[in-house]
Design a protein around this motif. Structure first.
Motif, PDB file in Angstrom:
ATOM      1  N   GLU A 214       0.880  -1.157   0.000  1.00 41.39           N
ATOM      2  CA  GLU A 214       0.000   0.000   0.000  1.00 41.39           C
ATOM      3  C   GLU A 214       0.918   1.207   0.000  1.00 41.39           C
ATOM      4  O   GLU A 214       1.571   1.501   1.005  1.00 41.39           O
ATOM      5  CB  GLU A 214      -0.928  -0.015   1.209  1.00 41.39           C
ATOM      6  CG  GLU A 214      -2.189   0.828   1.017  1.00 41.39           C
ATOM      7  CD  GLU A 214      -1.911   2.324   0.978  1.00 41.39           C
ATOM      8  OE1 GLU A 214      -2.143   2.973  -0.064  1.00 41.39           O
ATOM      9  OE2 GLU A 214      -1.427   2.837   2.009  1.00 41.39           O
ATOM     10  N   LYS A 215       0.991   1.901  -1.120  1.00 43.25           N
ATOM     11  CA  LYS A 215       2.036   2.897  -1.351  1.00 43.25           C
ATOM     12  C   LYS A 215       1.913   4.116  -0.442  1.00 43.25           C
ATOM     13  O   LYS A 215       2.911   4.736  -0.100  1.00 43.25           O
ATOM     14  CB  LYS A 215       2.009   3.343  -2.815  1.00 43.25           C
ATOM     15  CG  LYS A 215       2.185   2.199  -3.822  1.00 43.25           C
ATOM     16  CD  LYS A 215       3.565   1.604  -3.734  1.00 43.25           C
ATOM     17  CE  LYS A 215       4.619   2.512  -4.339  1.00 43.25           C
ATOM     18  NZ  LYS A 215       5.953   1.884  -4.369  1.00 43.25           N
ATOM     19  N   GLN A 216       0.709   4.498  -0.043  1.00 39.98           N
ATOM     20  CA  GLN A 216       0.530   5.696   0.770  1.00 39.98           C
ATOM     21  C   GLN A 216       1.022   5.487   2.202  1.00 39.98           C
ATOM     22  O   GLN A 216       1.671   6.366   2.781  1.00 39.98           O
ATOM     23  CB  GLN A 216      -0.955   6.099   0.784  1.00 39.98           C
ATOM     24  CG  GLN A 216      -1.559   6.357  -0.583  1.00 39.98           C
ATOM     25  CD  GLN A 216      -0.924   7.544  -1.285  1.00 39.98           C
ATOM     26  OE1 GLN A 216      -0.394   8.456  -0.646  1.00 39.98           O
ATOM     27  NE2 GLN A 216      -0.955   7.538  -2.606  1.00 39.98           N
ATOM     28  N   SER A 217       0.732   4.318   2.763  1.00 41.51           N
ATOM     29  CA  SER A 217       1.086   4.062   4.162  1.00 41.51           C
ATOM     30  C   SER A 217       2.385   3.294   4.320  1.00 41.51           C
ATOM     31  O   SER A 217       2.976   3.284   5.394  1.00 41.51           O
ATOM     32  CB  SER A 217      -0.037   3.271   4.845  1.00 41.51           C
ATOM     33  OG  SER A 217      -0.148   1.974   4.254  1.00 41.51           O
ATOM     34  N   GLY A 218       2.820   2.620   3.248  1.00 31.90           N
ATOM     35  CA  GLY A 218       4.011   1.796   3.333  1.00 31.90           C
ATOM     36  C   GLY A 218       3.762   0.389   3.825  1.00 31.90           C
ATOM     37  O   GLY A 218       4.702  -0.384   4.024  1.00 31.90           O
ATOM     38  N   GLN A 219       2.488   0.016   4.019  1.00 37.08           N
ATOM     39  CA  GLN A 219       2.174  -1.344   4.456  1.00 37.08           C
ATOM     40  C   GLN A 219       2.687  -2.342   3.416  1.00 37.08           C
ATOM     41  O   GLN A 219       2.429  -2.200   2.225  1.00 37.08           O
ATOM     42  CB  GLN A 219       0.670  -1.499   4.656  1.00 37.08           C
ATOM     43  CG  GLN A 219       0.270  -2.821   5.289  1.00 37.08           C
ATOM     44  CD  GLN A 219      -1.224  -2.880   5.572  1.00 37.08           C
ATOM     45  OE1 GLN A 219      -2.008  -3.058   4.654  1.00 37.08           O
ATOM     46  NE2 GLN A 219      -1.606  -2.717   6.834  1.00 37.08           N
ATOM     47  N   THR A 220       3.409  -3.370   3.863  1.00 38.74           N
ATOM     48  CA  THR A 220       4.068  -4.310   2.962  1.00 38.74           C
ATOM     49  C   THR A 220       3.935  -5.732   3.473  1.00 38.74           C
ATOM     50  O   THR A 220       4.228  -6.014   4.634  1.00 38.74           O
ATOM     51  CB  THR A 220       5.567  -3.973   2.828  1.00 38.74           C
ATOM     52  OG1 THR A 220       5.721  -2.614   2.417  1.00 38.74           O
ATOM     53  CG2 THR A 220       6.241  -4.880   1.812  1.00 38.74           C
ATOM     54  N   LEU A 221       3.482  -6.643   2.593  1.00 38.42           N
ATOM     55  CA  LEU A 221       3.418  -8.062   2.907  1.00 38.42           C
ATOM     56  C   LEU A 221       4.084  -8.852   1.786  1.00 38.42           C
ATOM     57  O   LEU A 221       4.047  -8.428   0.623  1.00 38.42           O
ATOM     58  CB  LEU A 221       1.976  -8.538   3.075  1.00 38.42           C
ATOM     59  CG  LEU A 221       1.246  -8.130   4.367  1.00 38.42           C
ATOM     60  CD1 LEU A 221       0.593  -6.775   4.196  1.00 38.42           C
ATOM     61  CD2 LEU A 221       0.202  -9.175   4.747  1.00 38.42           C
ATOM     62  N   GLU A 222       4.656  -9.994   2.134  1.00 36.24           N
ATOM     63  CA  GLU A 222       5.421 -10.767   1.152  1.00 36.24           C
ATOM     64  C   GLU A 222       5.240 -12.261   1.397  1.00 36.24           C
ATOM     65  O   GLU A 222       5.129 -12.717   2.529  1.00 36.24           O
ATOM     66  CB  GLU A 222       6.901 -10.396   1.262  1.00 36.24           C
ATOM     67  CG  GLU A 222       7.827 -11.152   0.328  1.00 36.24           C
ATOM     68  CD  GLU A 222       9.288 -10.842   0.633  1.00 36.24           C
ATOM     69  OE1 GLU A 222       9.892 -10.074  -0.133  1.00 36.24           O
ATOM     70  OE2 GLU A 222       9.798 -11.354   1.658  1.00 36.24           O
TER      71      GLU A 222
END
Length: 376
Positions: A214-222
């Motif tokens: 999620e580019k606005q918040s920086g939330q990242t899952l992999e």
């Protein structure tokens, strides 16, 4: 409604005819569409009744087995669709009774009643209609001595050198390794991206990793096919994801299940729902709205498959990436005994940078470097 069999006069048509038929089906059924990576589907059309109900969500085609035994996976495979267990679990008594009446011309002998049985919704051997209680899974792969009522949703597929079916009716085969923007959703205040890493020819261009941003918040899952574990990035590094609600900025991500063992013990299933904030006009009340559901099936040390389901048709206007692409007027088409016409694309416009530069973990970047550079 009809079933397409690979060797039938209808099922064995060209890509151009397929595009026309798919467009017609979209208008008739008003289906929401999605992307799925999966294995070949069965071509049997037996023991199934089918009807699209306008009173239900646009992408759900409810099908009732004519006799006890078949699983919802088998039932949906028969029409080249995939089972949606969440829709089955959410089915209420009024809607089930309505569907049974239309599909069979009879009402439920008894019920529908709530049961903690994983094959619900179904009609049991006594003719009693039963729907899912809170503890029931409505799992797709289960059969038994009941007639299952199944929600089948339209699917695209990627099989080996991946055959991709998009939201806008494009069908093609991707023969290129690398990192690609598989799907995106950009609508204020969120900008979701789902990035997919495809391996080289030795692994038949299968999906080896996913990166959800999620580019606005920086939330990242992999997730990688190395261990099939979803991880989320935190200030202190990466940690495993559990069933939980992940909140970061305006981004809301409900992790419904992770690493669940399916009927195939080597196939792990995870599901999560992407949500956006929404205000309800005139009420002064705000909340969240479901946008998409991401479902993954992963075989450790082999490959992973995934599906993205959109909840609302109007949200398709905000979708991009491979999933959002439309059919192209010119393409390279090769004869295929299996598909009749195999459209080849490289998706150069969707190719992105290195995994690490995109926000992926160092461990995943090293894993993918081996898979992609060595052609594995």
């Amino acid at each position: 409604l009809f079933c397409l069999k690979e060797n039938s006069p209808i099922g064995n048509f060209s890509s151009y005819s397929m595009t026309i038929v798919m467009a017609a089906l979209a208008m008739i059924m008003m289906l929401q569409m999605h992307l799925v990576f999966s294995q070949d589907t069965a071509d049997s059309c037996e023991d199934i009744s089918a009807l699209q109900l306008s009173s239900q969500k646009a992408d759900c085609e409810w099908r009732l087995a004519d006799q006890a035994g078949p699983s919802c996976k088998t039932i949906c495979d028969a029409v080249s669709k995939v089972c949606d267990p969440q829709e089955q679990k959410d089915l209420n008594a009024v809607d089930m009774n309505t569907q049974i009446v239309i599909l069979t011309n009879f009402t439920c002998a008894v019920g529908p009643i709530l049961k903690d049985i994983d094959t619900t919704p179904h009609i049991n051997r006594l003719g009693v209609c039963e729907i899912a209680a809170q503890g029931a899974s409505s799992a797709c792969n289960l059969g038994g001595n009941v007639r299952r009522l199944c929600c089948c949703v339209k699917s695209g597929q990627v099989d080996n050198d991946p055959h991709i079916h998009t939201l806008r009716g494009a069908h093609y085969t991707l023969l290129k390794s690398g990192n690609f923007l598989a799907w995106s959703f950009s609508k204020d205040p969120v900008h979701w991206q789902l990035l997919a890493a495809y391996s080289g020819a030795r692994s038949r261009f299968t999906t080896q990793s996913l990166l959800l941003l999620e580019k606005q918040s920086g939330q990242t899952l992999e997730m990688t096919a190395d261990d099939c574990v979803w991880q989320t990035k935190t200030e202190n590094g990466w940690r495993k994801v559990q069933p939980e609600l992940l909140l970061q900025g305006a981004a809301s991500l409900e992790v419904q299940e992770v690493h669940k063992v399916t009927a195939d013990p080597l196939n792990l299933e995870s599901a999560m729902v992407l949500q956006i904030p929404e205000e309800f006009p005139g009420s002064g009340v705000s909340g969240v709205r479901k946008v998409a559901r991401l479902l993954t099936h992963c075989s450790p040390k082999k490959y992973l498959n995934f599906k993205v389901k959109m909840f609302e048709t109007e949200d398709l206007d905000f979708v991009g990436g491979e999933l959002g692409s439309a059919p192209r007027k010119s393409h390279l088409s090769l004869f295929s005994a299996k598909l009749n016409s195999m459209v080849m694309q490289t998706d150069t416009e969707f190719q992105v940078g290195s995994w690490a530069s995109l926000g992926g973990s160092e461990a995943a970047a090293d894993f993918l470097k081996l898979k992609q550079e060595a052609g594995m």
